[in-house]
Every structure is written in C-alpha cells, then in structure tokens.
Motif scaffolding. Structure first.
Motif, PDB file in Angstrom:
ATOM      1  N   VAL A 126     -35.289 -43.465 -21.749  1.00 18.87           N
ATOM      2  CA  VAL A 126     -35.798 -42.309 -22.483  1.00 18.87           C
ATOM      3  C   VAL A 126     -37.213 -42.622 -22.952  1.00 18.87           C
ATOM      4  CG1 VAL A 126     -34.807 -43.123 -24.672  1.00 18.87           C
ATOM      5  CG2 VAL A 126     -35.374 -40.696 -24.391  1.00 18.87           C
ATOM      6  N   SER A 127     -38.081 -41.625 -22.901  1.00 17.03           N
ATOM      7  CA  SER A 127     -39.454 -41.787 -23.371  1.00 17.03           C
ATOM      8  C   SER A 127     -39.710 -40.796 -24.504  1.00 17.03           C
ATOM      9  CB  SER A 127     -40.457 -41.542 -22.238  1.00 17.03           C
ATOM     10  OG  SER A 127     -40.268 -42.482 -21.192  1.00 17.03           O
ATOM     11  N   PHE A 128     -40.407 -41.245 -25.526  1.00 20.07           N
ATOM     12  CA  PHE A 128     -40.701 -40.369 -26.667  1.00 20.07           C
ATOM     13  C   PHE A 128     -41.984 -40.810 -27.336  1.00 20.07           C
ATOM     14  CE2 PHE A 128     -37.927 -43.798 -28.098  1.00 20.07           C
ATOM     15  CZ  PHE A 128     -38.583 -44.290 -29.205  1.00 20.07           C
ATOM     16  N   ARG A 129     -42.477 -39.986 -28.217  1.00 22.93           N
ATOM     17  CA  ARG A 129     -43.600 -40.374 -29.055  1.00 22.93           C
ATOM     18  C   ARG A 129     -43.179 -40.241 -30.505  1.00 22.93           C
ATOM     19  NH1 ARG A 129     -48.160 -35.540 -28.548  1.00 22.93           N
ATOM     20  NH2 ARG A 129     -46.858 -33.800 -29.286  1.00 22.93           N
ATOM     21  N   ARG A 130     -43.824 -41.025 -31.361  1.00 28.28           N
ATOM     22  CA  ARG A 130     -43.556 -40.939 -32.791  1.00 28.28           C
ATOM     23  C   ARG A 130     -44.769 -40.311 -33.464  1.00 28.28           C
ATOM     24  NH1 ARG A 130     -38.648 -42.925 -33.689  1.00 28.28           N
ATOM     25  NH2 ARG A 130     -38.777 -41.916 -35.719  1.00 28.28           N
ATOM     26  N   PRO A 136     -49.420 -37.802 -33.538  1.00 27.22           N
ATOM     27  CA  PRO A 136     -48.811 -38.854 -32.724  1.00 27.22           C
ATOM     28  C   PRO A 136     -49.591 -40.160 -32.839  1.00 27.22           C
ATOM     29  CG  PRO A 136     -50.034 -37.329 -31.329  1.00 27.22           C
ATOM     30  CD  PRO A 136     -50.041 -36.741 -32.712  1.00 27.22           C
ATOM     31  N   PHE A 137     -48.859 -41.259 -33.043  1.00 27.05           N
ATOM     32  CA  PHE A 137     -49.527 -42.556 -33.134  1.00 27.05           C
ATOM     33  C   PHE A 137     -48.893 -43.599 -32.230  1.00 27.05           C
ATOM     34  CE2 PHE A 137     -46.114 -42.764 -36.230  1.00 27.05           C
ATOM     35  CZ  PHE A 137     -45.609 -44.050 -36.087  1.00 27.05           C
ATOM     36  N   CYS A 138     -47.804 -43.233 -31.536  1.00 20.81           N
ATOM     37  CA  CYS A 138     -47.075 -44.217 -30.745  1.00 20.81           C
ATOM     38  C   CYS A 138     -46.335 -43.523 -29.607  1.00 20.81           C
ATOM     39  CB  CYS A 138     -46.099 -44.968 -31.645  1.00 20.81           C
ATOM     40  SG  CYS A 138     -44.938 -46.028 -30.771  1.00 20.81           S
ATOM     41  N   VAL A 139     -46.340 -44.143 -28.426  1.00 20.26           N
ATOM     42  CA  VAL A 139     -45.558 -43.665 -27.280  1.00 20.26           C
ATOM     43  C   VAL A 139     -44.660 -44.809 -26.844  1.00 20.26           C
ATOM     44  CG1 VAL A 139     -45.626 -42.774 -24.922  1.00 20.26           C
ATOM     45  CG2 VAL A 139     -47.399 -42.104 -26.561  1.00 20.26           C
ATOM     46  N   THR A 140     -43.370 -44.527 -26.680  1.00 19.85           N
ATOM     47  CA  THR A 140     -42.382 -45.577 -26.416  1.00 19.85           C
ATOM     48  C   THR A 140     -41.502 -45.233 -25.221  1.00 19.85           C
ATOM     49  OG1 THR A 140     -42.284 -46.185 -28.758  1.00 19.85           O
ATOM     50  CG2 THR A 140     -40.443 -46.878 -27.384  1.00 19.85           C
ATOM     51  N   ASP A 141     -41.255 -46.230 -24.384  1.00 22.62           N
ATOM     52  CA  ASP A 141     -40.251 -46.147 -23.329  1.00 22.62           C
ATOM     53  C   ASP A 141     -39.109 -47.075 -23.706  1.00 22.62           C
ATOM     54  OD1 ASP A 141     -41.847 -44.441 -21.697  1.00 22.62           O
ATOM     55  OD2 ASP A 141     -42.978 -46.196 -21.016  1.00 22.62           O
ATOM     56  N   VAL A 142     -37.898 -46.557 -23.726  1.00 20.26           N
ATOM     57  CA  VAL A 142     -36.714 -47.346 -24.090  1.00 20.26           C
ATOM     58  C   VAL A 142     -35.809 -47.483 -22.879  1.00 20.26           C
ATOM     59  CG1 VAL A 142     -34.572 -47.310 -25.416  1.00 20.26           C
ATOM     60  CG2 VAL A 142     -36.738 -46.841 -26.555  1.00 20.26           C
ATOM     61  N   TYR A 143     -35.329 -48.708 -22.656  1.00 18.62           N
ATOM     62  CA  TYR A 143     -34.431 -49.004 -21.532  1.00 18.62           C
ATOM     63  C   TYR A 143     -33.136 -49.578 -22.090  1.00 18.62           C
ATOM     64  CZ  TYR A 143     -39.031 -48.823 -19.336  1.00 18.62           C
ATOM     65  OH  TYR A 143     -40.284 -48.441 -18.941  1.00 18.62           O
ATOM     66  N   LEU A 144     -32.010 -49.031 -21.641  1.00 21.25           N
ATOM     67  CA  LEU A 144     -30.696 -49.436 -22.143  1.00 21.25           C
ATOM     68  C   LEU A 144     -29.789 -49.847 -20.987  1.00 21.25           C
ATOM     69  CD1 LEU A 144     -30.159 -46.360 -24.505  1.00 21.25           C
ATOM     70  CD2 LEU A 144     -31.081 -48.590 -25.168  1.00 21.25           C
ATOM     71  N   PRO A 145     -28.947 -50.860 -21.189  1.00 17.98           N
ATOM     72  CA  PRO A 145     -27.927 -51.166 -20.188  1.00 17.98           C
ATOM     73  C   PRO A 145     -27.019 -49.951 -19.980  1.00 17.98           C
ATOM     74  CG  PRO A 145     -28.108 -52.939 -21.801  1.00 17.98           C
ATOM     75  CD  PRO A 145     -28.908 -51.787 -22.334  1.00 17.98           C
ATOM     76  N   VAL A 227     -40.570 -50.523 -25.237  1.00 20.79           N
ATOM     77  CA  VAL A 227     -41.971 -50.835 -24.960  1.00 20.79           C
ATOM     78  C   VAL A 227     -42.817 -49.737 -25.598  1.00 20.79           C
ATOM     79  CG1 VAL A 227     -43.711 -51.228 -23.191  1.00 20.79           C
ATOM     80  CG2 VAL A 227     -41.346 -51.968 -22.798  1.00 20.79           C
ATOM     81  N   SER A 228     -43.567 -50.088 -26.640  1.00 18.46           N
ATOM     82  CA  SER A 228     -44.328 -49.108 -27.421  1.00 18.46           C
ATOM     83  C   SER A 228     -45.816 -49.390 -27.329  1.00 18.46           C
ATOM     84  CB  SER A 228     -43.907 -49.143 -28.892  1.00 18.46           C
ATOM     85  OG  SER A 228     -42.535 -48.865 -29.034  1.00 18.46           O
ATOM     86  N   ARG A 229     -46.601 -48.309 -27.251  1.00 15.37           N
ATOM     87  CA  ARG A 229     -48.065 -48.423 -27.288  1.00 15.37           C
ATOM     88  C   ARG A 229     -48.562 -47.620 -28.478  1.00 15.37           C
ATOM     89  NH1 ARG A 229     -44.856 -47.234 -23.104  1.00 15.37           N
ATOM     90  NH2 ARG A 229     -45.736 -47.594 -21.053  1.00 15.37           N
ATOM     91  N   PHE A 230     -49.343 -48.254 -29.337  1.00 13.12           N
ATOM     92  CA  PHE A 230     -49.807 -47.647 -30.572  1.00 13.12           C
ATOM     93  C   PHE A 230     -51.298 -47.351 -30.502  1.00 13.12           C
ATOM     94  CE2 PHE A 230     -46.058 -50.067 -31.620  1.00 13.12           C
ATOM     95  CZ  PHE A 230     -45.395 -49.283 -32.543  1.00 13.12           C
ATOM     96  N   VAL A 231     -51.690 -46.190 -31.024  1.00 13.87           N
ATOM     97  CA  VAL A 231     -53.095 -45.826 -31.131  1.00 13.87           C
ATOM     98  C   VAL A 231     -53.701 -46.670 -32.248  1.00 13.87           C
ATOM     99  CG1 VAL A 231     -54.744 -43.965 -31.531  1.00 13.87           C
ATOM    100  CG2 VAL A 231     -52.573 -43.487 -30.367  1.00 13.87           C
TER     101      VAL A 231
END
Length: 246
Positions: A126-130, A136-145, A227-231
């Motif tokens: 799932v991908s989202f931004r916070r 918006p200050f952060c974009v994150t990709d989350v990977y789950l088993p 995995v998050s990338r922050f401005v």
C-alpha cells in the motif's frame, strides 16, 4: 486536571500536550502558560513543568525569555517529530492524516520480499502520504508478508482515496499473534522521482530524507517494511541517545 500515574512520566505527558497545542496553533506568536499556571493545572511541581518545557525548547518548538514568558518558536509549516520508542514510531496518528494513494493489494515486489525474508516474491503493498494540517510532508510505501496483509485487506483505511488518522502498524498491532516489539531503522537521502514528487507536492529530483523501517514482533518476526521519503523543508527528525546504567 491531573495526570494518570500509569501513563508515563508526568513531564513527558505535559510536554506532549503542549507540543500538540503548539503544532495546532494558528497564532505564530502563541504565548504558553507560565510554569506556576501549569503546575496548578496538572497538580505537579514547577520543576516537572520546567522539564516539560525543556523538552520543547530542545525540539525547537518554543523559546523562553526571562521576564516575558514562553512562546511558540514560529516556523509552524515544519512538522517535527522526536522518536525514542516504538510507541513513538506508531503515534503519528496523534497529529497527522494518512491519505491512501495506491490501495492495499497483492503485488510482486522482489526486493521488498527479500528484505522481509519471504519464500515468494509476493507481498501486500500500500502507498500513502501523510499530511500535517493538510500539507503533505511524507510519502510511504508499505510492504507486508501475505499472511499479515490479509489481516487488514478489508480495512476501510487502506482502500483507494481513504483518509484517516491511522497508521498501518497501528492497524496491525492488535491483530497480530505477538505484539510489535521494535523497529530496525535506516536513514539515507533519496531523490524524489516523478511519482513521489507529485504526491509530496515537491520538485522531481529534490533531495528527500529516506527512512526505512522494518517492524518486528517481540519474537523477532518481520511484519512490515515501510519506506518513507520526507520533504526536508517541511519535516525535522530528531532522536535522543542516552547512556543507560549497567
């Protein structure tokens, strides 16, 4: 007002409440209560309040001027988070929103599957931004088993366009057989690609703070890779290193 004794140190709880007041304040010149006022309000000593204010000064959120008082430090467009425990890592829901960009679904993610130690290349992703105060200050990709992702696959918070005050790890924690015990973290710098730049509303190629977190249960099982990338112009990251007694 009094503070419950089982909710952590009193100074830290006061600091957290003051932090939220500063972050949510529309007034850039916000004046905060005096030590005496807060001591009466919470039923604690002035020394406890003073330590709470020292936390906020260290975070760069407030300034203190003898004879004038304590004021918000300004720069309210920047989101500041100080992490010290796994509870802190899970508490972004306190003052930010999660907006889903790509809904939770099964996808082939070879690198992420390898990092999670999976026997196949399929993960739930799932991908989202916070956003903080709508910015918006952060974009994150989350990977789950696969078995972990299936636990929240029907949750409304991970569907396309959903916006909530939740975190993925916060959704998972009560559903796991073993609770979250910690997170391994790597901090680097990455350049914003076209997708991330569009979501973060920054320029393609802009340097971003990249934080990779591998959440594990108390038994050591990897249950989430985020995995998050922050401005960097909108976000400050601080952590405290302290020596513990032997």
């Amino acid at each position: 007002m009094t503070l419950e004794s089982n909710a952590g140190p009193a100074y830290q709880r006061i600091a957290d409440e003051l932090r939220q007041a500063v972050l949510r304040a529309q007034d850039a010149e916000l004046r905060l209560p005096t030590e005496a006022e807060l001591a009466r309000r919470y039923g604690v000593s002035r020394q406890t309040v003073r330590r709470a204010y020292q936390e906020l000064v260290a975070d760069g959120l407030v300034t203190r001027t003898p004879g004038r008082g304590t004021f918000a430090a300004g720069g309210g467009s920047q989101y500041l988070r100080r992490f010290g425990t796994v509870e802190d890592l899970m508490s972004l829901s306190v003052d930010t929103d999660m907006e889903v960009l790509t809904p939770l679904a099964r996808r082939v993610e070879i690198e992420a599957a390898g990092r999670l130690g999976l026997s196949s290349d399929v993960t739930w992703t799932v991908s989202f931004r916070r956003l903080h105060q709508g910015v918006p200050f952060c974009v994150t990709d989350v990977y789950l088993p696969p078995e972990v992702g299936a636990l929240i696959s029907d949750a409304p918070d991970v569907q396309r366009g959903a916006r909530s005050s939740r975190t993925i790890i916060g959704l998972l924690d009560p559903l796991l057989a073993d609770p979250i015990g910690g997170a391994d973290q790597t901090i680097t710098v990455a350049l914003a690609d076209t997708r991330v730049a569009a979501a973060a509303e920054c320029e393609p190629g802009e340097p971003m703070l990249r934080i990779d977190r591998m959440y594990r249960t108390i038994t050591g099982e990897a249950v989430e890779l985020a995995v998050s990338r922050f401005v960097t112009s909108l976000y400050s990251y601080r952590s405290s290193l302290r020596r513990t007694r032997a």
